[in-house]
Design a protein around this motif. Structure first.
Motif, PDB file in Angstrom:
ATOM      1  N   ALA A 148       0.834  -1.208   0.000  1.00  0.00           N
ATOM      2  CA  ALA A 148       0.000   0.000   0.000  1.00  0.00           C
ATOM      3  C   ALA A 148       0.868   1.256   0.000  1.00  0.00           C
ATOM      4  O   ALA A 148       0.547   2.233  -0.690  1.00  0.00           O
ATOM      5  N   ILE A 149       1.956   1.231   0.751  1.00  0.00           N
ATOM      6  CA  ILE A 149       2.866   2.384   0.784  1.00  0.00           C
ATOM      7  C   ILE A 149       3.464   2.605  -0.598  1.00  0.00           C
ATOM      8  O   ILE A 149       3.487   3.735  -1.108  1.00  0.00           O
ATOM      9  N   PHE A 150       3.936   1.550  -1.231  1.00  0.00           N
ATOM     10  CA  PHE A 150       4.503   1.670  -2.566  1.00  0.00           C
ATOM     11  C   PHE A 150       3.469   2.178  -3.562  1.00  0.00           C
ATOM     12  O   PHE A 150       3.737   3.070  -4.363  1.00  0.00           O
ATOM     13  N   SER A 151       2.273   1.615  -3.522  1.00  0.00           N
ATOM     14  CA  SER A 151       1.220   2.027  -4.462  1.00  0.00           C
ATOM     15  C   SER A 151       0.864   3.496  -4.287  1.00  0.00           C
ATOM     16  O   SER A 151       0.716   4.241  -5.265  1.00  0.00           O
ATOM     17  N   THR A 152       0.744   3.938  -3.036  1.00  0.00           N
ATOM     18  CA  THR A 152       0.397   5.333  -2.767  1.00  0.00           C
ATOM     19  C   THR A 152       1.497   6.269  -3.247  1.00  0.00           C
ATOM     20  O   THR A 152       1.230   7.290  -3.897  1.00  0.00           O
ATOM     21  N   LEU A 153       2.741   5.946  -2.946  1.00  0.00           N
ATOM     22  CA  LEU A 153       3.861   6.789  -3.382  1.00  0.00           C
ATOM     23  C   LEU A 153       4.001   6.770  -4.904  1.00  0.00           C
ATOM     24  O   LEU A 153       4.352   7.777  -5.518  1.00  0.00           O
ATOM     25  N   ASN A 154       3.725   5.659  -5.510  1.00  0.00           N
ATOM     26  CA  ASN A 154       3.856   5.538  -6.960  1.00  0.00           C
ATOM     27  C   ASN A 154       2.805   6.365  -7.702  1.00  0.00           C
ATOM     28  O   ASN A 154       3.071   6.893  -8.772  1.00  0.00           O
ATOM     29  N   ASP A 158       2.607  14.524  -5.688  1.00  0.00           N
ATOM     30  CA  ASP A 158       2.678  15.502  -4.598  1.00  0.00           C
ATOM     31  C   ASP A 158       3.265  14.864  -3.336  1.00  0.00           C
ATOM     32  O   ASP A 158       4.093  15.468  -2.649  1.00  0.00           O
ATOM     33  N   LEU A 159       2.855  13.644  -3.042  1.00  0.00           N
ATOM     34  CA  LEU A 159       3.382  12.933  -1.873  1.00  0.00           C
ATOM     35  C   LEU A 159       4.864  12.608  -2.060  1.00  0.00           C
ATOM     36  O   LEU A 159       5.654  12.710  -1.109  1.00  0.00           O
ATOM     37  N   GLN A 160       5.271  12.243  -3.263  1.00  0.00           N
ATOM     38  CA  GLN A 160       6.688  11.989  -3.546  1.00  0.00           C
ATOM     39  C   GLN A 160       7.512  13.250  -3.309  1.00  0.00           C
ATOM     40  O   GLN A 160       8.578  13.194  -2.682  1.00  0.00           O
ATOM     41  N   ASP A 161       7.023  14.396  -3.817  1.00  0.00           N
ATOM     42  CA  ASP A 161       7.730  15.661  -3.635  1.00  0.00           C
ATOM     43  C   ASP A 161       7.819  16.046  -2.164  1.00  0.00           C
ATOM     44  O   ASP A 161       8.852  16.524  -1.692  1.00  0.00           O
ATOM     45  N   ALA A 162       6.730  15.862  -1.420  1.00  0.00           N
ATOM     46  CA  ALA A 162       6.729  16.194   0.005  1.00  0.00           C
ATOM     47  C   ALA A 162       7.708  15.305   0.768  1.00  0.00           C
ATOM     48  O   ALA A 162       8.455  15.772   1.636  1.00  0.00           O
ATOM     49  N   LEU A 163       7.732  14.025   0.437  1.00  0.00           N
ATOM     50  CA  LEU A 163       8.653  13.095   1.095  1.00  0.00           C
ATOM     51  C   LEU A 163      10.101  13.432   0.757  1.00  0.00           C
ATOM     52  O   LEU A 163      10.977  13.407   1.632  1.00  0.00           O
TER      53      LEU A 163
END
Length: 193
Positions: A148-154, A158-163
Motif C-alpha cells: 500500500a505504501i509503494f502504491s500510494t507513493l507511486n 505531490d506525496l513523492q515531492d513532500a517526502l
C-alpha cells in the motif's frame, strides 16, 4: 596449535587491542596464515623432538634445520602420529607440492581461503535469515503494508515531492521531529570495522 597460531607475530599483530589480546582479527591474509601455521607446526615438532628421550641425533638435526618442504612433511607426520585432523588435512597438500615449500604454502593458503569462503557463506545465510525474520516481525508488529505504501507513493507525485523535501530537510538540519540525529548518522562507525 590454535593458541600458538593466534599468538604468532604474523597473526597476533592483527589484533585491534594489541598483540594476541582481545577479540581475534576479523581477517587474516591467507599467505600469512599459511606461513604462521607451518612455522607453528614445525616449531611444535622440533620442541617435541627435543623433549623426547628416544630421539636420535639425526632427528635432532632435522629439528634444527630451517623450514623447508621436507621439514614441514616430517612435522606433519609427527602430528599425524598424534591423530591430528590438521595433519590429515595438510599432508595431501604438502605431498602434492613435494619438497617445494612455496608450493606447500600456496596450497595451504588456498585451503584456508576456501574454508573462509564457506564460513562467509554460512554467515551470510544466517544474517539474511535473521534480518528477514526481524523485518517481518517489525512489519507485523507495526502493521506495515509495504504494498500500500509503494502504491500510494507511486501514484501521488505531490506525496513523492513532500517526502523528498522532508528527506532533504532532515539531511540539511540533522533533526527528525525535533530530535537531533545528525551526529548519530555522521559519527556512527560500526564496532567491527
Amino acid at each position: 596449535v590454535l593458541d600458538r597460531l593466534l599468538q604468532h607475530p604474523l597473526v597476533g599483530a592483527l589484533y585491534r587491542e594489541g598483540a594476541a589480546t582481545g577479540k581475534p582479527p576479523s581477517y587474516i591474509d591467507p599467505k600469512s596464515f599459511a606461513l604462521a601455521l607451518t612455522d607453528v607446526i614445525a616449531r611444535r615438532e622440533a620442541a617435541a623432538q627435543e623433549r623426547s628421550t628416544t630421539a636420535n641425533v639425526a632427528e635432532q638435526q632435522v629439528s634444527q634445520r630451517p623450514l623447508d618442504g621436507s621439514t614441514l612433511r616430517l612435522a606433519l607426520e609427527g602430528l599425524r602420529a598424534q591423530r591430528s585432523p590438521l595433519a590429515n588435512a595438510l599432508l595431501p597438500i604438502v605431498d602434492k607440492a613435494g619438497s617445494d615449500l612455496s608450493a606447500s604454502l600456496d596450497g595451504i593458503a588456498a585451503w584456508f581461503s576456501s574454508g573462509m569462503d564457506r564460513v562467509s557463506g554460512w554467515y551470510k545465510g544466517f544474517a539474511q535469515r535473521r534480518l528477514f525474520a526481524i523485518g517481518l516481525l517489525v512489519a507485523l508488529l507495526g502493521n506495515v503494508d509495504a504494498i500500500a505504501i509503494f502504491s500510494t507513493l507511486n501514484r501521488s507525485l505531490d506525496l513523492q515531492d513532500a517526502l523528498r523535501a522532508e528527506a532533504e530537510r532532515v539531511v540539511r538540519t540533522g533533526t527528525v521531529g525535533g530530535i537531533a540525529i545528525g551526529a548519530a548518522i555522521h559519527g556512527w562507525v560500526p564496532q567491527d570495522f
